[in-house]
Write an enzyme that holds these catalytic residues in place. Sequence first.
Site, PDB file in Angstrom:
ATOM      1  N   ASN A   6       0.686  -1.281   0.040  1.00 40.21           N
ATOM      2  CA  ASN A   6      -0.043  -0.144  -0.248  1.00 40.21           C
ATOM      3  C   ASN A   6       0.948   1.207   0.038  1.00 40.21           C
ATOM      4  O   ASN A   6       1.417   1.655   1.094  1.00 40.21           O
ATOM      5  CB  ASN A   6      -0.841   0.001   1.220  1.00 40.21           C
ATOM      6  CG  ASN A   6      -1.813   1.229   1.294  1.00 40.21           C
ATOM      7  OD1 ASN A   6      -1.966   1.922   0.442  1.00 40.21           O
ATOM      8  ND2 ASN A   6      -2.211   1.532   2.540  1.00 40.21           N
ATOM      9  N   TRP A   7       0.910   1.993  -1.350  1.00 41.75           N
ATOM     10  CA  TRP A   7       2.096   3.025  -1.224  1.00 41.75           C
ATOM     11  C   TRP A   7       1.384   4.444  -0.844  1.00 41.75           C
ATOM     12  O   TRP A   7       2.136   5.319  -0.724  1.00 41.75           O
ATOM     13  CB  TRP A   7       2.353   3.023  -2.630  1.00 41.75           C
ATOM     14  CG  TRP A   7       3.178   2.184  -3.225  1.00 41.75           C
ATOM     15  CD1 TRP A   7       3.964   1.125  -2.339  1.00 41.75           C
ATOM     16  CD2 TRP A   7       3.838   1.878  -4.597  1.00 41.75           C
ATOM     17  NE1 TRP A   7       4.819   0.285  -3.017  1.00 41.75           N
ATOM     18  CE2 TRP A   7       4.714   0.754  -4.551  1.00 41.75           C
ATOM     19  CE3 TRP A   7       3.831   2.607  -5.651  1.00 41.75           C
ATOM     20  CZ2 TRP A   7       5.424   0.293  -5.480  1.00 41.75           C
ATOM     21  CZ3 TRP A   7       4.468   1.937  -6.884  1.00 41.75           C
ATOM     22  CH2 TRP A   7       5.284   1.025  -6.589  1.00 41.75           C
ATOM     23  N   LYS A   8       0.241   4.146  -0.452  1.00 42.75           N
ATOM     24  CA  LYS A   8      -0.501   5.627   0.015  1.00 42.75           C
ATOM     25  C   LYS A   8      -0.211   6.827  -0.951  1.00 42.75           C
ATOM     26  O   LYS A   8       0.119   6.838  -2.237  1.00 42.75           O
ATOM     27  CB  LYS A   8       0.022   5.935   1.616  1.00 42.75           C
ATOM     28  CG  LYS A   8      -0.155   4.731   2.207  1.00 42.75           C
ATOM     29  CD  LYS A   8       0.029   4.817   3.857  1.00 42.75           C
ATOM     30  CE  LYS A   8      -0.256   3.588   4.500  1.00 42.75           C
ATOM     31  NZ  LYS A   8      -0.062   3.818   6.140  1.00 42.75           N
ATOM     32  N   HIS A  96      -9.584   1.956   4.861  1.00 45.30           N
ATOM     33  CA  HIS A  96      -8.259   2.077   5.627  1.00 45.30           C
ATOM     34  C   HIS A  96      -8.347   2.975   6.865  1.00 45.30           C
ATOM     35  O   HIS A  96      -9.103   3.958   6.763  1.00 45.30           O
ATOM     36  CB  HIS A  96      -7.128   2.276   4.752  1.00 45.30           C
ATOM     37  CG  HIS A  96      -5.733   2.370   5.309  1.00 45.30           C
ATOM     38  ND1 HIS A  96      -5.242   3.276   6.310  1.00 45.30           N
ATOM     39  CD2 HIS A  96      -4.482   1.518   5.055  1.00 45.30           C
ATOM     40  CE1 HIS A  96      -3.763   3.081   6.473  1.00 45.30           C
ATOM     41  NE2 HIS A  96      -3.622   2.074   5.991  1.00 45.30           N
ATOM     42  N   GLU A  98      -6.564   5.319   7.851  1.00 49.44           N
ATOM     43  CA  GLU A  98      -6.413   6.862   7.390  1.00 49.44           C
ATOM     44  C   GLU A  98      -7.702   7.380   6.637  1.00 49.44           C
ATOM     45  O   GLU A  98      -8.063   8.501   6.684  1.00 49.44           O
ATOM     46  CB  GLU A  98      -4.968   6.617   6.600  1.00 49.44           C
ATOM     47  CG  GLU A  98      -3.968   6.549   7.257  1.00 49.44           C
ATOM     48  CD  GLU A  98      -2.815   5.831   6.535  1.00 49.44           C
ATOM     49  OE1 GLU A  98      -2.721   5.907   5.301  1.00 49.44           O
ATOM     50  OE2 GLU A  98      -1.724   5.337   7.224  1.00 49.44           O
ATOM     51  N   GLU A 164      -5.199  -4.303  10.850  1.00 49.80           N
ATOM     52  CA  GLU A 164      -4.468  -3.311  11.072  1.00 49.80           C
ATOM     53  C   GLU A 164      -4.646  -2.518  12.435  1.00 49.80           C
ATOM     54  O   GLU A 164      -5.254  -1.648  12.225  1.00 49.80           O
ATOM     55  CB  GLU A 164      -4.365  -2.387   9.739  1.00 49.80           C
ATOM     56  CG  GLU A 164      -4.168  -3.042   8.399  1.00 49.80           C
ATOM     57  CD  GLU A 164      -3.653  -2.012   7.501  1.00 49.80           C
ATOM     58  OE1 GLU A 164      -2.314  -2.377   7.098  1.00 49.80           O
ATOM     59  OE2 GLU A 164      -4.160  -0.977   7.485  1.00 49.80           O
ATOM     60  N   GLY A 170       2.598   2.482  10.880  1.00 50.04           N
ATOM     61  CA  GLY A 170       3.588   3.471  10.561  1.00 50.04           C
ATOM     62  C   GLY A 170       4.231   3.800  12.038  1.00 50.04           C
ATOM     63  O   GLY A 170       5.030   4.724  11.974  1.00 50.04           O
ATOM     64  N   SER A 200       3.184  -1.838  10.499  1.00 48.01           N
ATOM     65  CA  SER A 200       4.909  -2.005  10.810  1.00 48.01           C
ATOM     66  C   SER A 200       5.325  -3.375  10.457  1.00 48.01           C
ATOM     67  O   SER A 200       6.132  -3.895  11.120  1.00 48.01           O
ATOM     68  CB  SER A 200       5.188  -1.452  12.193  1.00 48.01           C
ATOM     69  OG  SER A 200       4.757  -0.028  12.492  1.00 48.01           O
ATOM     70  N   GLY A 221       2.722  -0.953   4.348  1.00 52.00           N
ATOM     71  CA  GLY A 221       2.976   0.596   3.776  1.00 52.00           C
ATOM     72  C   GLY A 221       4.425   0.878   3.638  1.00 52.00           C
ATOM     73  O   GLY A 221       4.928   0.424   2.515  1.00 52.00           O
ATOM     74  N   GLY A 222       4.930   1.331   4.634  1.00 49.52           N
ATOM     75  CA  GLY A 222       6.285   1.929   4.583  1.00 49.52           C
ATOM     76  C   GLY A 222       7.331   0.937   4.047  1.00 49.52           C
ATOM     77  O   GLY A 222       8.164   1.418   3.218  1.00 49.52           O
TER      78      GLY A 222
HETATM   79  P1  PGA Z   1       2.654   0.513   7.613  1.00 45.05           P
HETATM   80  O1  PGA Z   1       1.357   0.893   7.072  1.00 45.05           O
HETATM   81  O2  PGA Z   1       3.362  -0.880   7.182  1.00 45.05           O
HETATM   82  O3  PGA Z   1       3.682   1.552   7.107  1.00 45.05           O
HETATM   83  O4  PGA Z   1       2.639   0.507   9.064  1.00 45.05           O
HETATM   84  C1  PGA Z   1       0.361  -0.291   6.754  1.00 45.05           C
HETATM   85  C2  PGA Z   1      -1.025   0.236   6.303  1.00 45.05           C
HETATM   86  O5  PGA Z   1      -1.109   1.451   6.672  1.00 45.05           O
HETATM   87  O6  PGA Z   1      -1.444  -0.348   5.414  1.00 45.05           O
END
Ligand code: PGA
Length: 245
Positions: A6-8, A96, A98, A164, A170, A200, A221-222
């Site tokens: 997930n590159w956001k 998600h 966010e 999640e 993050g 994470s 994500g990251g």
């Molecule tokens: P993260 O993000 O791996 O950077 O914690 C995961 C996500 O939000 O899908």
Amino acid sequence: MIIVANWKMNKDLTETRLFWEDFENKITLDSDFLLQKENILIAPSFPFLHHFQTKCSEKISVVAQNCHHDNSGAYTGEVSVKMLNSIGVKYVIIGHSERRMHFNEKDDILKKKINLCLENNLCPIVCFGETHEDRALNNHLSVIEHQLNIIPVEGNKKIILAYEPIWAIGSGKTPSIKEIEEVHSYVKGLYNLPVLYGGSLNEKNANDILCLPEVDGGLIGGASLLSDTFFSILKVANNIMRSKI
Ligand code: PGA
């Protein structure tokens, strides 16, 4: 095993291209690599979905990070399921944390998005997870069960769930293995659907988390932004899959 990047809101066109060149080399040159396009899912930003779908979809599946909850209409700046369908996208991340937090997406909207995806043959990847406070109060399982009420129960639906914990996204913090096992077993007792872990997840903790029998993959994500680290996580998944053959 399903591993989703997930590159956001990261990577411009050049960065997207550079990632792909390097990543494609890695997966093509690795003779030990078993993972197929149904195992490797990447969610770039909307402007690059078509490029990805055209150039990369033989090797990976392309995922949209969001969709609108109506079919069409006066919604400036939004993207419909029909548009995604027309370029061949088959997966959409829904709910998600966010989006719930910054765009105020509530259950009624999320339910509409999920149903619209299913009606149009797109597989929703539905995210859920507790806050730090919910966990501290030991309320996490009831909060999660409530969040999952948006999942349609009738019929044999193609849906992927992603646990999640909000406090893990993050932050560099992850739940303990026992805590992940607890939530995944609980959710699998409620729904007969694949459940990914996200928050994470990185190349160091991937093996401990992905080898749990209740964990069907990861949402990353990251650590998915660099082709080296994303590939390292895929190799962990690859080795776990290989050990099961
Ligand atoms: P993260 O993000 O791996 O950077 O914690 C995961 C996500 O939000 O899908």
